[in-house]
Design a protein around this motif. Structure first.
Motif, PDB file in Angstrom:
ATOM      1  N   ALA A 297       8.647  -2.967  10.739  1.00  0.00           N
ATOM      2  CA  ALA A 297       7.418  -3.325  10.032  1.00  0.00           C
ATOM      3  C   ALA A 297       7.437  -4.742   9.491  1.00  0.00           C
ATOM      4  O   ALA A 297       6.452  -5.195   8.910  1.00  0.00           O
ATOM      5  CB  ALA A 297       7.192  -2.347   8.868  1.00  0.00           C
TER       6      ALA A 297
ATOM      7  N   GLY B 264       3.546  -7.530  11.636  1.00  0.00           N
ATOM      8  CA  GLY B 264       4.242  -6.923  10.519  1.00  0.00           C
ATOM      9  C   GLY B 264       4.104  -7.739   9.255  1.00  0.00           C
ATOM     10  O   GLY B 264       3.473  -8.801   9.225  1.00  0.00           O
TER      11      GLY B 264
ATOM     12  N   THR C  59       4.375   7.567   7.522  1.00  0.00           N
ATOM     13  CA  THR C  59       4.273   6.119   7.299  1.00  0.00           C
ATOM     14  C   THR C  59       2.956   5.531   7.788  1.00  0.00           C
ATOM     15  O   THR C  59       2.453   4.574   7.197  1.00  0.00           O
ATOM     16  CB  THR C  59       5.434   5.372   7.992  1.00  0.00           C
ATOM     17  OG1 THR C  59       5.424   5.685   9.396  1.00  0.00           O
ATOM     18  CG2 THR C  59       6.767   5.756   7.387  1.00  0.00           C
TER      19      THR C  59
ATOM     20  N   ASN D 140      -2.175  -0.827   9.965  1.00  0.00           N
ATOM     21  CA  ASN D 140      -2.919  -0.851   8.704  1.00  0.00           C
ATOM     22  C   ASN D 140      -4.239  -1.598   8.785  1.00  0.00           C
ATOM     23  O   ASN D 140      -5.276  -1.089   8.354  1.00  0.00           O
ATOM     24  CB  ASN D 140      -2.067  -1.469   7.596  1.00  0.00           C
ATOM     25  CG  ASN D 140      -2.838  -1.609   6.290  1.00  0.00           C
ATOM     26  OD1 ASN D 140      -2.903  -0.684   5.493  1.00  0.00           O
ATOM     27  ND2 ASN D 140      -3.457  -2.772   6.070  1.00  0.00           N
TER      28      ASN D 140
ATOM     29  N   THR E  17      -1.758  -5.549   5.049  1.00  0.00           N
ATOM     30  CA  THR E  17      -0.317  -5.764   5.175  1.00  0.00           C
ATOM     31  C   THR E  17       0.085  -6.596   6.384  1.00  0.00           C
ATOM     32  O   THR E  17       1.225  -7.039   6.475  1.00  0.00           O
ATOM     33  CB  THR E  17       0.422  -4.421   5.264  1.00  0.00           C
ATOM     34  OG1 THR E  17      -0.070  -3.699   6.403  1.00  0.00           O
ATOM     35  CG2 THR E  17       0.227  -3.605   3.999  1.00  0.00           C
TER      36      THR E  17
ATOM     37  N   PHE F  87      12.459  -1.343   5.755  1.00  0.00           N
ATOM     38  CA  PHE F  87      11.262  -1.835   6.443  1.00  0.00           C
ATOM     39  C   PHE F  87      11.632  -2.451   7.788  1.00  0.00           C
ATOM     40  O   PHE F  87      10.872  -2.357   8.750  1.00  0.00           O
ATOM     41  CB  PHE F  87      10.530  -2.848   5.565  1.00  0.00           C
ATOM     42  CG  PHE F  87       9.582  -2.223   4.591  1.00  0.00           C
ATOM     43  CD1 PHE F  87       8.261  -1.996   4.929  1.00  0.00           C
ATOM     44  CD2 PHE F  87      10.011  -1.846   3.332  1.00  0.00           C
ATOM     45  CE1 PHE F  87       7.386  -1.410   4.038  1.00  0.00           C
ATOM     46  CE2 PHE F  87       9.148  -1.259   2.430  1.00  0.00           C
ATOM     47  CZ  PHE F  87       7.819  -1.044   2.781  1.00  0.00           C
TER      48      PHE F  87
ATOM     49  N   THR G 155       0.428  -5.293   9.295  1.00  0.00           N
ATOM     50  CA  THR G 155       1.040  -4.378  10.258  1.00  0.00           C
ATOM     51  C   THR G 155      -0.029  -3.959  11.267  1.00  0.00           C
ATOM     52  O   THR G 155      -1.216  -3.876  10.939  1.00  0.00           O
ATOM     53  CB  THR G 155       1.618  -3.135   9.568  1.00  0.00           C
ATOM     54  OG1 THR G 155       0.608  -2.518   8.777  1.00  0.00           O
ATOM     55  CG2 THR G 155       2.793  -3.519   8.676  1.00  0.00           C
TER      56      THR G 155
END
Length: 392
Positions: free
Chosen positions: A191, A206, A248, A288, A283, A186, A285
């Protein structure tokens, strides 16, 4: 089809080693994130993780220990009885046996033999098998490795078998422990945030990785009522979809994620206006969170303006294969107590995340049903629909 309810719930997290301790800490707005001590990775820029204060025992891995602790809490002294061939075990797995494999490899590289039993604990299904042995379960067992949607898919598959009348009881969930391979992986993807993660925030950078276990006991409603079981909530349906977009990154418009939520609603015969809570994948990120908020709007339409959204990852990190089970467990507790846990550190929301993401503090509200999301690498999307138990 049989109606299926959750009659047992066990949690082991970086916040507490039990269900109620974890949930109380969440409502109080505490987090279980802290300096990384489980692993010695001084070269990694991010040194924050959600770690469970347990170490592996001599004849158990950390994941097995956490899973069995969560199972005992879910059982709460219940003696299963009945036909063992009608008891199933369904587990999600992400890192699986990697922590043990890494320790064994380090021993060998250092010229040590390592323990002879260690290779046996490197299989992805060791947690599933340990739980089955504890239960004496002789029915179907499945270990699902679908990245971060694994345990939510395991819950969905357990629900299908129970709803079809093929099983009398099922345990579903996951246990995850931190390991070097995943942490470094990761980190290589950039991330992982060096600060505590900030889901839905404008400056999110992240995730933080976490570990823990969540186990749920599922059974048909008529059986649960006959034995006077405590009922935490009802599983109404689930949906699964594939983005087929990127290895991803999620689809930027959240199209696959929206399909999974829509499928769950359709399977549960529920109008979007009946959903009051979304336990988001959330998450933190950059890719996302915005895509997920677009997906929620796509699935719920105008009802998205009144739904409460929360990211539990702000409190104990991203537990990877166990994330969906954690989301389901905490959503059931939210439905029980009519309270939404907060998204911590959400002080400057991203305009794209224009939903009520429950910033900073928990809130009380009427909760009738919840969608739980788990969206994995490769665009593997799963959404589970849960209903509050009202004795109907």
């Amino acid at each position: 089809m049989n109606r299926v309810v959750v009659t047992g719930l066990g949690l082991v997290s970086s916040l507490a080693l039990d269900r109620e301790g974890t949930w109380s800490a969440m409502l109080e707005g505490r987090d279980g994130l802290g300096p990384l001590t489980r692993l010695d990775l001084p070269a990694e820029p991010a040194q924050i993780a959600g770690q469970v204060p347990l170490g592996p025992l001599r004849h158990q891995t950390l994941c097995e220990r956490m899973a069995l602790l969560a199972l005992e809490e879910a059982l709460d002294g219940f003696q299963l009885g009945g036909d063992p061939a009608r008891i199933g075990v369904f587990q999600g797995a992400g890192t699986s046996g990697l922590p043990v494999a890494e320790a064994y490899l380090q021993d060998r590289l250092a010229g040590r033999r390592g323990r002879a039993v260690e290779p046996a604990f490197q299989s992805p299904c060791t947690v599933t098998d340990a739980l089955a042995r504890r239960l004496g379960a002789e029915g179907p067992r499945g270990t699902i490795m679908n990245a971060c949607s694994s345990s939510l898919l395991a819950l969905g598959q357990a629900w299908e078998r129970l709803a079809a009348g093929e099983l009398d009881l099922a345990v579903a969930g996951a246990a995850e422990g931190l390991c070097r391979t995943t942490y470094a992986g990761f980190s290589c993807l950039k991330a992982v945030d060096a600060r505590k993660c900030r889901p839905f925030s404008r400056d999110r950078a992240g995730l933080n990785l976490g570990e823990g276990a969540a186990q749920l006991l599922l059974e048909p409603l008529d059986r649960a009522l006959a034995r006077g079981a405590t009922i935490y909530g009802e599983v109404l349906g689930y949906g699964a979809s594939m983005d087929a977009h990127h290895a991803t990154a999620p689809h930027p418009a959240g199209e696959g994620a929206a399909r999974a939520m829509t499928m769950a609603l359709r399977m549960g015969r529920m109008d979007p206006a009946g959903v009051d809570l979304v336990s988001a994948h959330g998450t933190a990120t950059p890719a996302n969170d915005g895509a997920e908020c677009l997906a929620i709007r796509g699935a719920l339409g105008p009802a998205a303006d009144t739904v409460s959204v929360t990211s539990t990852k702000s409190q104990f990190g991203h537990t990877l294969g166990a994330a969906g089970a954690f989301g389901a467990a905490t959503a059931l507790l939210a439905l029980r107590d009519q309270a939404v846990s907060p998204t911590l550190r959400l002080e400057d929301p991203d305009p794209v995340c224009d939903l009520d993401c429950t910033p900073l503090v928990a809130k009380e509200r009427r909760l009738r049903a919840a969608l739980v999301n788990a969206f994995a690498f490769g665009g593997n999307n799963v959404s589970l629909l849960l209903g509050r138990w009202g004795g109907a």
